[in-house]
Design a protein around this motif. Structure first.
Motif, PDB file in Angstrom:
ATOM      1  N   LEU A  36       0.888  -1.733  -0.103  1.00  0.00           N
ATOM      2  CA  LEU A  36       0.494  -0.189   0.179  1.00  0.00           C
ATOM      3  C   LEU A  36       0.954   1.404   0.064  1.00  0.00           C
ATOM      4  O   LEU A  36       0.883   2.374  -0.309  1.00  0.00           O
ATOM      5  N   PRO A  37       1.846   1.314   0.806  1.00  0.00           N
ATOM      6  CA  PRO A  37       2.364   2.602   0.539  1.00  0.00           C
ATOM      7  C   PRO A  37       3.626   2.809  -0.420  1.00  0.00           C
ATOM      8  O   PRO A  37       3.834   3.965  -1.573  1.00  0.00           O
ATOM      9  N   LEU A  38       3.791   1.264  -1.392  1.00  0.00           N
ATOM     10  CA  LEU A  38       3.999   1.987  -2.545  1.00  0.00           C
ATOM     11  C   LEU A  38       3.224   1.879  -3.835  1.00  0.00           C
ATOM     12  O   LEU A  38       3.566   2.906  -4.661  1.00  0.00           O
ATOM     13  N   PHE A  39       1.999   1.798  -3.565  1.00  0.00           N
ATOM     14  CA  PHE A  39       0.536   1.998  -4.069  1.00  0.00           C
ATOM     15  C   PHE A  39       0.908   3.626  -3.746  1.00  0.00           C
ATOM     16  O   PHE A  39       0.492   4.409  -5.685  1.00  0.00           O
ATOM     17  N   ILE A  40       0.660   4.214  -3.262  1.00  0.00           N
ATOM     18  CA  ILE A  40       0.387   5.452  -2.581  1.00  0.00           C
ATOM     19  C   ILE A  40       1.501   6.328  -3.323  1.00  0.00           C
ATOM     20  O   ILE A  40       1.356   7.584  -4.220  1.00  0.00           O
ATOM     21  N   VAL A  41       2.955   6.064  -3.345  1.00  0.00           N
ATOM     22  CA  VAL A  41       4.198   7.228  -3.836  1.00  0.00           C
ATOM     23  C   VAL A  41       4.666   7.012  -5.390  1.00  0.00           C
ATOM     24  O   VAL A  41       4.048   7.669  -6.051  1.00  0.00           O
ATOM     25  N   ILE A  42       3.993   5.883  -5.836  1.00  0.00           N
ATOM     26  CA  ILE A  42       3.649   5.703  -7.832  1.00  0.00           C
ATOM     27  C   ILE A  42       2.411   6.611  -7.945  1.00  0.00           C
ATOM     28  O   ILE A  42       2.636   7.192  -9.033  1.00  0.00           O
TER      29      ILE A  42
END
Length: 255
Positions: A36-42
């Motif tokens: 989920l954190p990676l999803f937000i950054v991308i």
């Protein structure tokens, strides 16, 4: 074509096995929470580089020719689909499935065939059919439609991560044959290719871990790998493909 699709869609033989569905639900739920954190950054990076939605949603054809909404992080510029026709001459599959020239002996027959709109030379008919049926898949090297962020998320396969939601919803499996756009799937309704749709649609698969990123790969080779997976997929083959997927995810070519 309509009869073929009607006979396949909804067939009880085209269901994801219980062992596979259980693995999909558990694994996709855990991965979505972890990533989920990676999803937000991308999502932020995509929005900063170009206008448009964060995800790319399109209709895809999966197991049993069932059509569903397919999710990816957007890696191309807005309205990139409108540029598709201008890039067909760059299709890498053109290089491996060339249509025979009219000078080829097999196209020099003088027999006349009757069509709805009149007679046609047999040689000319064969050439038209070869032209119509070739290049089911489209793959362009150094595609000018791809953004800078898009190149990164494609080469690392991060753009595929939203498909975890497709897996969770039951549209796809972690491992299977790639779901195809409708215009590609409609070319694969002949008996020799139908079997590739008996397997679940997947994020990764046999073709991805053996051929992906290579240049000069024929379209028939890709189809036959899909059929091979459909014929013999099982728990151990899925685990082997999942084990090899991280290495295959980092592509060496811009495709």
């Amino acid at each position: 074509m309509t009869q073929v699709l009607n006979s396949l869609i909804g067939s009880p033989s085209y269901k994801i096995p219980l062992w596979k569905r259980t693995m999909d639900i558990v694994a996709s739920s855990i991965l979505i929470l972890m990533l989920l954190p990676l999803f937000i950054v991308i999502a932020i990076l995509i929005k900063l580089e170009s206008r448009g939605p964060v995800t790319y949603n399109a209709k895809r054809v999966g197991q049993g020719y069932r059509v569903f909404n397919f999710y990816k992080f957007r890696s191309m510029r807005p309205n990139s689909d409108q540029l598709l026709s201008k890039l067909k001459h760059m299709n890498q599959y053109n290089q491996t499935s060339q249509v025979a020239e009219t000078t080829d002996p097999q196209y020099n027959g003088g027999t006349l065939l009757l069509q709805d709109d009149g007679f046609i030379c047999e040689g000319e008919y064969m050439q038209e059919q070869a032209q119509k049926n070739r290049n089911t898949f489209l793959k362009v090297e150094n595609d000018p439609r791809i953004t800078r962020v898009g190149k990164f998320i494609r080469n690392t396969s991060i753009d595929e991560l939203p498909q975890l939601f497709n897996v969770l919803f039951g549209d796809m499996s972690l491992v299977g044959n790639r779901p195809l756009p409708v215009y590609e799937a409609e070319k694969l309704t002949k008996d020799e290719w139908v079997e590739r749709f008996s397997a679940p649609a997947g994020i990764t698969g046999l073709w991805q871990v053996t051929e992906r990123g290579k240049t000069g790969v024929s379209e028939d080779s890709r189809k036959r790998l899909d059929i091979e997976y459909a014929k013999r997929y099982n728990l151990w083959l899925d685990l082997w493909i999942l084990f090899r997927t991280p290495l295959a995810a980092i592509q060496k070519t811009q495709v």
